[in-house]
Design a protein around this motif. Sequence first.
Motif, PDB file in Angstrom:
ATOM      1  N   ASP A   1     -10.791 -10.186   0.700  1.00 52.72           N
ATOM      2  CA  ASP A   1      -9.685 -10.659   1.525  1.00 52.72           C
ATOM      3  C   ASP A   1      -9.065  -9.445   2.224  1.00 52.72           C
ATOM      4  OD1 ASP A   1      -7.192 -11.467   2.443  1.00 52.72           O
ATOM      5  OD2 ASP A   1      -6.670 -12.603   0.642  1.00 52.72           O
ATOM      6  N   VAL A   2      -9.231  -9.370   3.542  1.00 53.16           N
ATOM      7  CA  VAL A   2      -8.741  -8.222   4.306  1.00 53.16           C
ATOM      8  C   VAL A   2      -7.947  -8.704   5.513  1.00 53.16           C
ATOM      9  CG1 VAL A   2      -9.346  -6.068   5.477  1.00 53.16           C
ATOM     10  CG2 VAL A   2     -10.939  -7.057   3.824  1.00 53.16           C
ATOM     11  N   LEU A   3      -6.689  -8.333   5.597  1.00 55.37           N
ATOM     12  CA  LEU A   3      -5.935  -8.629   6.810  1.00 55.37           C
ATOM     13  C   LEU A   3      -6.185  -7.508   7.811  1.00 55.37           C
ATOM     14  CD1 LEU A   3      -2.473  -9.892   5.538  1.00 55.37           C
ATOM     15  CD2 LEU A   3      -4.509 -11.207   6.140  1.00 55.37           C
ATOM     16  N   TYR A   4      -6.449  -7.909   9.047  1.00 58.01           N
ATOM     17  CA  TYR A   4      -6.679  -6.912  10.095  1.00 58.01           C
ATOM     18  C   TYR A   4      -6.245  -7.495  11.436  1.00 58.01           C
ATOM     19  CZ  TYR A   4      -8.797  -4.163  13.701  1.00 58.01           C
ATOM     20  OH  TYR A   4      -8.977  -3.398  14.828  1.00 58.01           O
ATOM     21  N   SER A   5      -5.532  -6.696  12.187  1.00 54.97           N
ATOM     22  CA  SER A   5      -5.261  -7.043  13.573  1.00 54.97           C
ATOM     23  C   SER A   5      -5.006  -5.741  14.302  1.00 54.97           C
ATOM     24  CB  SER A   5      -4.024  -7.945  13.679  1.00 54.97           C
ATOM     25  OG  SER A   5      -3.545  -7.907  15.018  1.00 54.97           O
ATOM     26  N   ASN A   6      -5.522  -5.629  15.530  1.00 55.50           N
ATOM     27  CA  ASN A   6      -5.244  -4.380  16.244  1.00 55.50           C
ATOM     28  C   ASN A   6      -3.834  -4.389  16.818  1.00 55.50           C
ATOM     29  OD1 ASN A   6      -5.616  -6.109  18.343  1.00 55.50           O
ATOM     30  ND2 ASN A   6      -7.545  -5.216  19.036  1.00 55.50           N
ATOM     31  N   ARG A   7      -3.069  -5.454  16.498  1.00 56.94           N
ATOM     32  CA  ARG A   7      -1.688  -5.500  16.964  1.00 56.94           C
ATOM     33  C   ARG A   7      -0.669  -5.216  15.848  1.00 56.94           C
ATOM     34  NH1 ARG A   7      -4.002  -9.712  19.954  1.00 56.94           N
ATOM     35  NH2 ARG A   7      -3.346 -11.239  18.410  1.00 56.94           N
ATOM     36  N   PHE A   8      -1.134  -5.044  14.608  1.00 56.27           N
ATOM     37  CA  PHE A   8      -0.179  -4.732  13.536  1.00 56.27           C
ATOM     38  C   PHE A   8       0.486  -3.379  13.811  1.00 56.27           C
ATOM     39  CE2 PHE A   8      -2.709  -7.189  10.060  1.00 56.27           C
ATOM     40  CZ  PHE A   8      -1.994  -8.351  10.335  1.00 56.27           C
ATOM     41  N   SER A   9       1.801  -3.331  13.716  1.00 56.55           N
ATOM     42  CA  SER A   9       2.500  -2.042  13.803  1.00 56.55           C
ATOM     43  C   SER A   9       2.453  -1.366  12.436  1.00 56.55           C
ATOM     44  CB  SER A   9       3.960  -2.267  14.197  1.00 56.55           C
ATOM     45  OG  SER A   9       4.635  -2.916  13.133  1.00 56.55           O
ATOM     46  N   ASP A  10       2.799  -0.088  12.393  1.00 52.45           N
ATOM     47  CA  ASP A  10       2.838   0.609  11.106  1.00 52.45           C
ATOM     48  C   ASP A  10       3.781  -0.097  10.136  1.00 52.45           C
ATOM     49  OD1 ASP A  10       1.102   2.408  12.156  1.00 52.45           O
ATOM     50  OD2 ASP A  10       2.450   4.137  12.097  1.00 52.45           O
ATOM     51  N   ASP A  11       4.949  -0.518  10.630  1.00 54.20           N
ATOM     52  CA  ASP A  11       5.905  -1.200   9.753  1.00 54.20           C
ATOM     53  C   ASP A  11       5.325  -2.506   9.207  1.00 54.20           C
ATOM     54  OD1 ASP A  11       7.804   0.764  10.014  1.00 54.20           O
ATOM     55  OD2 ASP A  11       8.852  -0.223  11.668  1.00 54.20           O
ATOM     56  N   GLU A  12       4.592  -3.230  10.053  1.00 50.86           N
ATOM     57  CA  GLU A  12       3.985  -4.486   9.589  1.00 50.86           C
ATOM     58  C   GLU A  12       2.911  -4.215   8.529  1.00 50.86           C
ATOM     59  OE1 GLU A  12       4.216  -7.643  13.259  1.00 50.86           O
ATOM     60  OE2 GLU A  12       3.028  -5.840  13.578  1.00 50.86           O
ATOM     61  N   LEU A  13       2.126  -3.174   8.744  1.00 52.57           N
ATOM     62  CA  LEU A  13       1.084  -2.827   7.760  1.00 52.57           C
ATOM     63  C   LEU A  13       1.721  -2.540   6.395  1.00 52.57           C
ATOM     64  CD1 LEU A  13      -1.100  -0.407   9.929  1.00 52.57           C
ATOM     65  CD2 LEU A  13      -1.823  -2.641   9.062  1.00 52.57           C
ATOM     66  N   ILE A  14       2.790  -1.762   6.416  1.00 50.19           N
ATOM     67  CA  ILE A  14       3.455  -1.398   5.162  1.00 50.19           C
ATOM     68  C   ILE A  14       4.070  -2.639   4.508  1.00 50.19           C
ATOM     69  CG2 ILE A  14       5.352  -0.061   4.153  1.00 50.19           C
ATOM     70  CD1 ILE A  14       4.881   2.027   6.391  1.00 50.19           C
ATOM     71  N   ALA A  15       4.717  -3.486   5.336  1.00 49.66           N
ATOM     72  CA  ALA A  15       5.358  -4.694   4.795  1.00 49.66           C
ATOM     73  C   ALA A  15       4.309  -5.619   4.167  1.00 49.66           C
ATOM     74  CB  ALA A  15       6.121  -5.421   5.903  1.00 49.66           C
ATOM     75  N   LEU A  16       3.153  -5.791   4.831  1.00 51.31           N
ATOM     76  CA  LEU A  16       2.105  -6.665   4.290  1.00 51.31           C
ATOM     77  C   LEU A  16       1.555  -6.087   2.981  1.00 51.31           C
ATOM     78  CD1 LEU A  16       0.244  -7.562   7.581  1.00 51.31           C
ATOM     79  CD2 LEU A  16       1.272  -9.211   5.984  1.00 51.31           C
ATOM     80  N   SER A  17       1.374  -4.782   2.947  1.00 49.32           N
ATOM     81  CA  SER A  17       0.869  -4.149   1.740  1.00 49.32           C
ATOM     82  C   SER A  17       1.843  -4.374   0.582  1.00 49.32           C
ATOM     83  CB  SER A  17       0.662  -2.652   2.003  1.00 49.32           C
ATOM     84  OG  SER A  17       0.489  -1.960   0.792  1.00 49.32           O
ATOM     85  N   ASN A  18       3.120  -4.151   0.829  1.00 51.79           N
ATOM     86  CA  ASN A  18       4.099  -4.248  -0.259  1.00 51.79           C
ATOM     87  C   ASN A  18       4.409  -5.678  -0.661  1.00 51.79           C
ATOM     88  OD1 ASN A  18       4.202  -1.494  -0.428  1.00 51.79           O
ATOM     89  ND2 ASN A  18       6.016  -1.277   0.865  1.00 51.79           N
ATOM     90  N   SER A  19       4.534  -6.579   0.320  1.00 47.77           N
ATOM     91  CA  SER A  19       4.948  -7.937  -0.048  1.00 47.77           C
ATOM     92  C   SER A  19       3.794  -8.743  -0.625  1.00 47.77           C
ATOM     93  CB  SER A  19       5.553  -8.658   1.155  1.00 47.77           C
ATOM     94  OG  SER A  19       4.557  -8.873   2.130  1.00 47.77           O
ATOM     95  N   GLU A  20       2.550  -8.417  -0.248  1.00 46.96           N
ATOM     96  CA  GLU A  20       1.420  -9.219  -0.734  1.00 46.96           C
ATOM     97  C   GLU A  20       0.544  -8.465  -1.720  1.00 46.96           C
ATOM     98  OE1 GLU A  20      -0.695 -11.180   2.402  1.00 46.96           O
ATOM     99  OE2 GLU A  20       1.139 -11.732   3.478  1.00 46.96           O
ATOM    100  N   GLY A  21       0.989  -7.287  -2.124  1.00 43.21           N
ATOM    101  CA  GLY A  21       0.200  -6.514  -3.089  1.00 43.21           C
ATOM    102  C   GLY A  21      -1.169  -6.122  -2.554  1.00 43.21           C
ATOM    103  N   ARG A  22      -1.235  -5.811  -1.269  1.00 46.02           N
ATOM    104  CA  ARG A  22      -2.516  -5.442  -0.656  1.00 46.02           C
ATOM    105  C   ARG A  22      -2.641  -3.927  -0.573  1.00 46.02           C
ATOM    106  NH1 ARG A  22      -5.094  -9.465   2.200  1.00 46.02           N
ATOM    107  NH2 ARG A  22      -3.982 -11.450   2.099  1.00 46.02           N
ATOM    108  N   ILE A  23      -3.849  -3.436  -0.808  1.00 39.70           N
ATOM    109  CA  ILE A  23      -4.106  -2.008  -0.673  1.00 39.70           C
ATOM    110  C   ILE A  23      -4.205  -1.682   0.819  1.00 39.70           C
ATOM    111  CG2 ILE A  23      -5.720  -0.133  -1.171  1.00 39.70           C
ATOM    112  CD1 ILE A  23      -6.595  -1.749  -3.675  1.00 39.70           C
TER     113      ILE A  23
END
Length: 196
Positions: A54-76
């Motif tokens: 399960d990998v979330l990827y978008s070339n539109r994610f901002s740095d803040d969004e990447l960090i938020a997704l990692s922390n809120s969903e327990g994603r590496i």
Amino acid sequence: MGNSETRRKAASLRNKQIRAKIPVSAYSAGERPRFVADCMLGKLAKWLRIAGFDVLYSNRFSDDELIALSNSEGRILLSLDSRLLVRKAVTNFIYMESRDLQDQIRQILDCTHARKFLSPLSRCLECNEPLTDVPPESVHNRVPAYVFKTQSHFKLCPGCRKIFWSGSHRSSIFRVLESLSPGERSGFPTSTHEKH
Ligand SMILES: [Zn+2]
């Protein structure tokens, strides 16, 4: 001191800081890891999905969004960007030190102990959704006649509604994955499928 020298020193300092913040037992060996990949890692994201992760990827994610997704969903968080990874809010991450795809996949499998979770072609490469089995009669009008005649297993992506089936690329995909995980052949499922 020239500019390039300054940049090199700054990068080397960031690398040191990143190494210092990785906890020893950061990645649990007990559960299937989930990921979010930065915008430079589209190819890697696709291959991890091919491998069943399960990998979330978008070339539109901002740095803040990447960090938020990692922390809120327990994603590496997977990233090539040391400027992103030195940020305090980043706690769960793998710093991709190589630009080579096979090296990257190997690094991830090594540090997450996730080889036992390899499940090639169980997930849609575009939507990241797990595929579901569907009876052949339900896809009769949705796949080419020769495919319907020659294939017996079909899968559906609940996101984009694409149908997947076993195909000629299967062996090459498996070869690549097997070369990344020597000795783990028995972990691969026997039935698989592929996008048409
Ligand atoms: Zn899909």
